[in-house]
Design a protein around this motif. Structure first.
Motif, PDB file in Angstrom:
ATOM      1  N   GLN A  58      12.653 -41.140 -32.452  1.00  0.00           N
ATOM      2  CA  GLN A  58      11.807 -40.980 -31.265  1.00  0.00           C
ATOM      3  C   GLN A  58      12.373 -41.765 -30.083  1.00  0.00           C
ATOM      4  OE1 GLN A  58       9.431 -38.726 -30.940  1.00  0.00           O
ATOM      5  NE2 GLN A  58       9.315 -39.306 -28.795  1.00  0.00           N
ATOM      6  N   LYS A  59      12.875 -42.954 -30.344  1.00  0.00           N
ATOM      7  CA  LYS A  59      13.485 -43.754 -29.280  1.00  0.00           C
ATOM      8  C   LYS A  59      14.740 -43.053 -28.749  1.00  0.00           C
ATOM      9  CE  LYS A  59      15.300 -48.364 -28.312  1.00  0.00           C
ATOM     10  NZ  LYS A  59      15.631 -49.675 -28.885  1.00  0.00           N
ATOM     11  N   THR A  60      15.522 -42.495 -29.648  1.00  0.00           N
ATOM     12  CA  THR A  60      16.718 -41.755 -29.243  1.00  0.00           C
ATOM     13  C   THR A  60      16.330 -40.530 -28.425  1.00  0.00           C
ATOM     14  OG1 THR A  60      17.840 -42.522 -31.240  1.00  0.00           O
ATOM     15  CG2 THR A  60      18.824 -40.651 -30.092  1.00  0.00           C
ATOM     16  N   ALA A  61      15.273 -39.848 -28.847  1.00  0.00           N
ATOM     17  CA  ALA A  61      14.796 -38.680 -28.096  1.00  0.00           C
ATOM     18  C   ALA A  61      14.377 -39.086 -26.689  1.00  0.00           C
ATOM     19  CB  ALA A  61      13.630 -38.015 -28.827  1.00  0.00           C
ATOM     20  N   GLU A  62      13.632 -40.165 -26.578  1.00  0.00           N
ATOM     21  CA  GLU A  62      13.175 -40.617 -25.262  1.00  0.00           C
ATOM     22  C   GLU A  62      14.345 -40.986 -24.357  1.00  0.00           C
ATOM     23  OE1 GLU A  62      10.434 -43.751 -26.230  1.00  0.00           O
ATOM     24  OE2 GLU A  62       8.966 -42.347 -27.056  1.00  0.00           O
ATOM     25  N   ALA A  63      15.360 -41.645 -24.920  1.00  0.00           N
ATOM     26  CA  ALA A  63      16.541 -42.007 -24.129  1.00  0.00           C
ATOM     27  C   ALA A  63      17.263 -40.748 -23.644  1.00  0.00           C
ATOM     28  CB  ALA A  63      17.484 -42.881 -24.948  1.00  0.00           C
ATOM     29  N   ASN A  64      17.344 -39.744 -24.501  1.00  0.00           N
ATOM     30  CA  ASN A  64      18.008 -38.499 -24.100  1.00  0.00           C
ATOM     31  C   ASN A  64      17.170 -37.703 -23.108  1.00  0.00           C
ATOM     32  OD1 ASN A  64      20.727 -37.950 -25.428  1.00  0.00           O
ATOM     33  ND2 ASN A  64      19.527 -38.790 -27.101  1.00  0.00           N
ATOM     34  N   TYR A  65      15.851 -37.745 -23.233  1.00  0.00           N
ATOM     35  CA  TYR A  65      15.004 -37.088 -22.229  1.00  0.00           C
ATOM     36  C   TYR A  65      15.196 -37.750 -20.861  1.00  0.00           C
ATOM     37  CZ  TYR A  65      12.304 -34.155 -25.481  1.00  0.00           C
ATOM     38  OH  TYR A  65      11.913 -33.210 -26.393  1.00  0.00           O
TER      39      TYR A  65
ATOM     40  N   LYS B 135      21.692 -30.194 -19.964  1.00  0.00           N
ATOM     41  CA  LYS B 135      21.177 -29.335 -21.033  1.00  0.00           C
ATOM     42  C   LYS B 135      21.468 -29.928 -22.417  1.00  0.00           C
ATOM     43  CE  LYS B 135      19.225 -25.800 -19.049  1.00  0.00           C
ATOM     44  NZ  LYS B 135      17.871 -25.380 -19.395  1.00  0.00           N
ATOM     45  N   ALA B 136      22.633 -30.525 -22.596  1.00  0.00           N
ATOM     46  CA  ALA B 136      22.981 -31.122 -23.888  1.00  0.00           C
ATOM     47  C   ALA B 136      22.060 -32.302 -24.203  1.00  0.00           C
ATOM     48  CB  ALA B 136      24.445 -31.555 -23.900  1.00  0.00           C
ATOM     49  N   HIS B 137      21.731 -33.095 -23.190  1.00  0.00           N
ATOM     50  CA  HIS B 137      20.804 -34.213 -23.426  1.00  0.00           C
ATOM     51  C   HIS B 137      19.428 -33.695 -23.851  1.00  0.00           C
ATOM     52  CE1 HIS B 137      22.747 -38.031 -22.651  1.00  0.00           C
ATOM     53  NE2 HIS B 137      23.416 -37.473 -21.659  1.00  0.00           N
ATOM     54  N   PHE B 138      18.967 -32.634 -23.218  1.00  0.00           N
ATOM     55  CA  PHE B 138      17.669 -32.082 -23.622  1.00  0.00           C
ATOM     56  C   PHE B 138      17.746 -31.450 -25.008  1.00  0.00           C
ATOM     57  CE2 PHE B 138      16.270 -32.552 -19.203  1.00  0.00           C
ATOM     58  CZ  PHE B 138      14.999 -33.049 -19.429  1.00  0.00           C
ATOM     59  N   GLU B 139      18.866 -30.838 -25.332  1.00  0.00           N
ATOM     60  CA  GLU B 139      19.043 -30.277 -26.676  1.00  0.00           C
ATOM     61  C   GLU B 139      18.973 -31.396 -27.717  1.00  0.00           C
ATOM     62  OE1 GLU B 139      19.575 -27.417 -29.591  1.00  0.00           O
ATOM     63  OE2 GLU B 139      19.337 -27.027 -27.447  1.00  0.00           O
ATOM     64  N   ALA B 140      19.671 -32.493 -27.453  1.00  0.00           N
ATOM     65  CA  ALA B 140      19.650 -33.638 -28.370  1.00  0.00           C
ATOM     66  C   ALA B 140      18.244 -34.232 -28.451  1.00  0.00           C
ATOM     67  CB  ALA B 140      20.649 -34.699 -27.912  1.00  0.00           C
ATOM     68  N   ALA B 141      17.606 -34.396 -27.305  1.00  0.00           N
ATOM     69  CA  ALA B 141      16.264 -34.988 -27.276  1.00  0.00           C
ATOM     70  C   ALA B 141      15.274 -34.139 -28.064  1.00  0.00           C
ATOM     71  CB  ALA B 141      15.795 -35.150 -25.832  1.00  0.00           C
ATOM     72  N   ASP B 142      15.332 -32.837 -27.879  1.00  0.00           N
ATOM     73  CA  ASP B 142      14.423 -31.955 -28.619  1.00  0.00           C
ATOM     74  C   ASP B 142      14.654 -32.066 -30.122  1.00  0.00           C
ATOM     75  OD1 ASP B 142      13.273 -31.062 -26.259  1.00  0.00           O
ATOM     76  OD2 ASP B 142      14.401 -29.175 -26.213  1.00  0.00           O
ATOM     77  N   SER B 143      15.908 -32.126 -30.520  1.00  0.00           N
ATOM     78  CA  SER B 143      16.228 -32.226 -31.941  1.00  0.00           C
ATOM     79  C   SER B 143      15.733 -33.550 -32.533  1.00  0.00           C
ATOM     80  CB  SER B 143      17.740 -32.088 -32.144  1.00  0.00           C
ATOM     81  OG  SER B 143      18.059 -32.213 -33.510  1.00  0.00           O
ATOM     82  N   TYR B 144      15.992 -34.646 -31.837  1.00  0.00           N
ATOM     83  CA  TYR B 144      15.524 -35.945 -32.332  1.00  0.00           C
ATOM     84  C   TYR B 144      14.001 -36.020 -32.343  1.00  0.00           C
ATOM     85  CZ  TYR B 144      20.219 -37.919 -32.399  1.00  0.00           C
ATOM     86  OH  TYR B 144      21.530 -38.185 -32.692  1.00  0.00           O
ATOM     87  N   SER B 145      13.369 -35.411 -31.379  1.00  0.00           N
ATOM     88  CA  SER B 145      11.909 -35.404 -31.337  1.00  0.00           C
ATOM     89  C   SER B 145      11.341 -34.618 -32.524  1.00  0.00           C
ATOM     90  CB  SER B 145      11.435 -34.804 -30.013  1.00  0.00           C
ATOM     91  OG  SER B 145      10.048 -34.881 -29.907  1.00  0.00           O
TER      92      SER B 145
END
Length: 191
Positions: A94-101, A34-44
């Protein structure tokens, strides 16, 4: 106490410890996923905001230059647009978001395997304790590998989560209770 009863008692204690550890592993995996998706959503969102901001800024600067209006505002807007574009290039949200997704998806897959282990394998009377331990060890090894290979998360992403994440996972009420409170062994050898 004869050796058969002692072995059943040891198996029961071992099963209970194993189930507690499996629930803890699943819980940790849930929070990390869940934390990775939270981070990914924020970076996106940040990436989209910067895209819109730099595009709008460039459009306004171009329009102002073509019409030769507001020269001071045009210079300020050009600088602001350049700073936003530079920030986006340097941080690449965006790259950070993709890595977290990707990380979130990997942890989600592992969580599903933990849930299967907790709800299907642990209660199965026909599964020998040694086999259960091997399955658990494999899950834990994969979790450690993911922890080593996936992007590290700042504490702030976990702090944004609360216990409502238990209700967000697609699972039965019984499985949610097990994740919150722990697995209660029901095998016949624990009676």
């Amino acid at each position: 106490m004869n050796s058969s009863l002692q072995a059943n008692s040891e198996d029961s204690d071992g099963l209970e410890r194993l189930s507690d550890r499996a629930v803890n592993g699943a819980d940790s995996t849930l929070w990390t996923y869940k934390a990775h998706f939270e981070a990914a959503d924020s970076y996106s969102r940040r990436s989209r905001f910067l895209d819109v901001g730099t595009t709008a800024g460039a459009a306004l600067v171009t329009t102002a230059l073509v019409w030769n209006e507001f020269p001071n505002l045009t210079v300020g807007l050009a600088i602001l647009t350049a700073v936003a574009a530079g920030y986006k290039t340097a941080t690449n949200p965006q790259k950070t978001a993709e890595a977290n997704y990707r990380a979130g998806e990997a942890y989600h897959k592992l969580l599903n395997e933990y849930r299967d282990f907790i709800t299907l394998d642990l209660p199965d009377d026909s599964t020998p304790p040694r086999e259960l331990r091997e399955k658990y060890d494999n899950l834990e090894a994969r979790r450690r590998e993911l922890n080593d290979d996936m992007p590290n998360l700042h504490r702030k992403w976990y702090d944004r989560l609360d216990d409502s994440i238990y209700g967000e996972i697609e699972t039965t009420d019984k499985a949610q209770t097990q994740l919150k409170k722990g697995y209660e062994p029901t095998r016949s050898d624990t009676n």
